[in-house]
Structure formats: structure tokens, C-alpha cells
Scaffold this motif. Structure first.
Motif, short mmCIF file in Angstrom:
data_model
loop_
_atom_site.label_atom_id
_atom_site.label_comp_id
_atom_site.label_asym_id
_atom_site.label_seq_id
_atom_site.Cartn_x
_atom_site.Cartn_y
_atom_site.Cartn_z
N ALA A 1 0.84 -1.20 0.00
CA ALA A 1 0.00 0.00 0.00
C ALA A 1 0.88 1.26 0.00
O ALA A 1 0.60 2.23 -0.71
N TYR A 2 1.97 1.22 0.78
CA TYR A 2 2.88 2.37 0.82
C TYR A 2 3.53 2.61 -0.55
O TYR A 2 3.95 3.73 -0.85
N GLN B 1 2.05 2.54 -3.41
CA GLN B 1 1.12 3.14 -4.38
C GLN B 1 1.58 4.57 -4.70
O GLN B 1 2.15 5.24 -3.86
N LYS C 1 1.72 8.59 -5.36
CA LYS C 1 1.13 9.70 -4.61
C LYS C 1 1.44 11.02 -5.32
O LYS C 1 1.72 12.03 -4.70
N GLN D 1 -4.40 10.42 -6.02
CA GLN D 1 -3.53 9.26 -5.76
C GLN D 1 -3.11 9.23 -4.29
O GLN D 1 -3.13 8.18 -3.64
N ARG E 1 -3.89 6.30 -1.73
CA ARG E 1 -2.79 5.59 -1.08
C ARG E 1 -2.97 5.60 0.44
O ARG E 1 -2.84 4.57 1.10
N THR E 2 -3.31 6.77 0.98
CA THR E 2 -3.51 6.86 2.44
C THR E 2 -4.61 5.92 2.89
O THR E 2 -4.47 5.21 3.90
#
Lengths: 216, 216
Positions: free
Chosen positions: A89-90, A92, A94, A99, A103-104
Motif C-alpha cells: 500500500a505504501y 502506491q 502519490k 492518488q 494511497r492513504t
């Protein structure tokens, strides 16, 4: 699966500079070791004439301990999978506000899963500890130190899992989720500590009866 | 060798109704898990620019932890071997007074060996715990929960090993041996507890610094 590795390879992977497997996997393994030792005491008690009076209790306890052992062995892998999902996930993008928001949200969702895993490990370790008083009271006294070892292993699983829940919670923004998990954890740890104290007391009593206890 | 089994098979053998492997083997494994987690923190710290100032300390710590891990992994098997030697001694004939005397002497000798093994495990676990304060103080803070897990695992190894030393001592007639081992164990456990308290305090401080500590 990590439980398919040899003990030596598991230790090697743990020691390496890769962030997974780590403490969370060891929490599951410690709980599984505790459950296995509880089963061992039960299996050293059933089928012996001398302990026929407690055979049915021991069989029930072994069935329960074996189910918990299977669950905890599976949680060794779940912890690594959940960690990898957080890392993914981190990763992804941004670059745009959309985005970044997506991502968050993905990171927060993955962190919640990664918190639920050690919480489940903690609950299963507490369940192992809760078997211990009866096991220590009724089990074959020749295996009493194995029962004590199982209690200590399950307690360690509970404590490591609690450390991991706590650390994941710190990164979670959803206050309601944090409060719910904290409350659940507090109640589980209270139950675990109460059963641990009772089991440890019984262990001391039984060791004293057989002349083995000298202020452990 | 037990460390050559898969984690799953090791757990299966532990849970079975065979008296070995049991708690003593788990003491060695818990210590080895603790040492591996200490190495993991070290390996997640060395080679990163941000932590260049502590790279030499971390390398020294990893070298020490890896030696202890190897020793503790070997002790998993030593415990089973020592237990089997005690059982073999008990199998000696006791039909004549000479045989009975020879059997008693063999049992006592085997029990002394079987006591020295968990004492060695205990000493190695204490050595792992004694690395922890520096590791937690200087190690990569992102791996701090793995360091805490290592501390808890090594502490468990120390406690299970102590339980096994104690239980073996109760069967040993040689008072001088018992007194010597008890004194050695007491001094080791005092050292282990002191280092554990210091490491746990440092863990709390570091978690507080990074906003993670809430009364673990």
C-alpha cells in the motif's frame, strides 16, 4: 508457508536483514509452542491407568489445544502476509492529490488488517493460557515442567502480540477502531494474566507436593 | 537434528505423547529465536547511511548474537540427548546389589549432565538478554518491536531453562553439586533480570520518543 521451513531456515530468515518475518511471526510460533506443550502433557496423561479418572478431561483439553495450535501456526504466515500488504500500500503512487488520498486510504486499511492479526494471535495465546490451570492441576505430574514451559511460551506469545498490536495502533487514524481494539486487548490481557497467575500458583503447589518447589 | 525438522514437524513431535522433545528443547529454541531477532535488528541497522555512526557496534552485536544463536540451536538437541541418557541409565538392571549400585551411580551421573544442559541454555539466554540494552538503544527504531520480541523470547528461554535446572536438581543426591549449580543459576538469573529490566526501560523510552509508548 513458514511452518514448512526447517527450524534452522526459519531462524535464518528471522535473523536476516529483511523486515519480515519478525516479532509478529514469533508471537504466533510462541503460542503454537505453548499449545503443543499443553497437548504433550495431555498425551502423557491419557491412556494411563493411573490417570484414568481424568482421561476424559485430558482428551477435551488436547482437542482444544490442538485446534489452537493449528490456528496459531497459521497466524505465523498471516502476520507476514499482512505486513507485506502494508508495504504494498505504501508503494502506491502519490503524485496527484487523488492518488495520495487513495494511497492513504489503502495504507490505513492494510494497517487495520495488520493490527487484527496480532490481536487474533493474542486472543489465541490467552485461550492456551486459560487451559493451563486445569492441565497443571490434573495432568501427569512427571510432565509438570513441560506444562510450565507451555504456560511461559503462551505468555510470551501474548506479550509479543500485544507489543505488535500497540505499535500498529499508533499509525491508525480511525479513533473508533483504535478505541475498540484497545478495549478488546485490555480485556484479553486481563483474562490471560488472571489465568496465568492461577496456573503458576498451581504449578508451585504441585511442585511443592512432589518436593520439587524451591521458590521458582 | 531437531533443527532440521520443519517447524510443523517440530511442533508435532513436541505435542505427541513422547516425553522428548519437551520443555527443555523449547528453552533452547526460545533463546535461539531471541538471538535471531537481535541479529535482525542489527542487520536492519548496518549498511544504512542514517545509522552509520553505530554500524561498528551493530556489527559486533550481530557477530555475538549469531554465535549465541548457533550455540542455542545446538542445545535444542543436547537437551533431548541428555534426557535419553537418563532414561537409558534407568533401564540398567538392578537384580543384584552391585547392579543396583551401578545403576544408581549411572542415573546420578546422567542427571548431572541433564542439569548442565539447561544451565548452559540459561547462561546463553542471559547473554542474549545482556546484548538487548545496547541493541534497543542504538538499533533502527523501525525494528524496535522486533528487538522487544527478541528480549521477551530470550527471557522465556531463561525462565524455562531455570525450571528444568530446578527440577533436575531435585533428583540429585550430591549436595555439593546441587549447591554449586544453584549458586551459579542464582547469579545468572540476577544478571539476566538486571539486563532485562534495563532493556525494557530503554524500549519504553524509545517507544515514547517516537510516540508509540502507551504503558506496555
Amino acid at each position: 508457508m513458514l511452518s514448512g521451513l526447517t527450524v534452522q531456515s526459519f531462524l535464518d530468515q528471522l535473523a536476516s536483514g529483511s523486515p519480515a518475518p519478525g516479532g509478529g511471526a514469533v508471537a504466533g510460533l510462541a503460542g503454537a509452542l505453548g499449545a503443543a506443550l499443553v497437548s504433550m502433557v495431555g498425551n502423557l496423561t491419557t491412556g494411563r491407568k493411573k490417570y484414568a479418572a481424568v482421561a476424559a478431561d485430558m482428551q477435551r483439553i488436547v482437542t482444544r489445544a490442538e485446534a489452537l495450535r493449528q490456528q496459531l501456526t497459521g497466524l505465523i504466515d498471516s502476520d507476514v502476509t499482512a505486513y507485506e500488504a502494508v508495504m504494498a500500500a505504501y508503494q502506491q503512487p502519490k503524485d496527484t492529490p487523488e492518488q495520495a488520498a487513495s494511497r492513504t486510504a489503502a495504507v490505513q486499511e492494510a494497517l487495520k488488517v495488520a493490527t487484527r492479526v496480532p490481536l487474533e494471535t493474542l486472543a489465541a495465546c490467552v485461550a492456551v493460557i486459560e487451559i493451563c490451570p486445569e492441565m497443571i492441576e490434573k495432568g501427569n505430574p512427571n510432565a509438570i515442567s513441560d506444562g510450565g514451559a507451555g504456560l511461559l511460551a503462551a505468555q510470551t506469545g501474548m506479550r509479543i502480540a500485544g507489543l505488535n498490536v500497540r505499535i500498529n495502533l499508533e499509525q491508525i487514524a480511525d479513533g473508533a477502531f483504535v478505541a475498540e481494539v484497545e478495549s478488546e486487548m485490555r480485556s484479553l490481557v486481563e483474562r490471560g494474566e488472571a489465568a496465568r497467575g492461577q496456573a503458576w500458583q498451581l504449578l508451585g503447589d504441585r511442585l511443592a507436593l512432589s518436593g520439587l518447589y524451591k521458590g521458582l
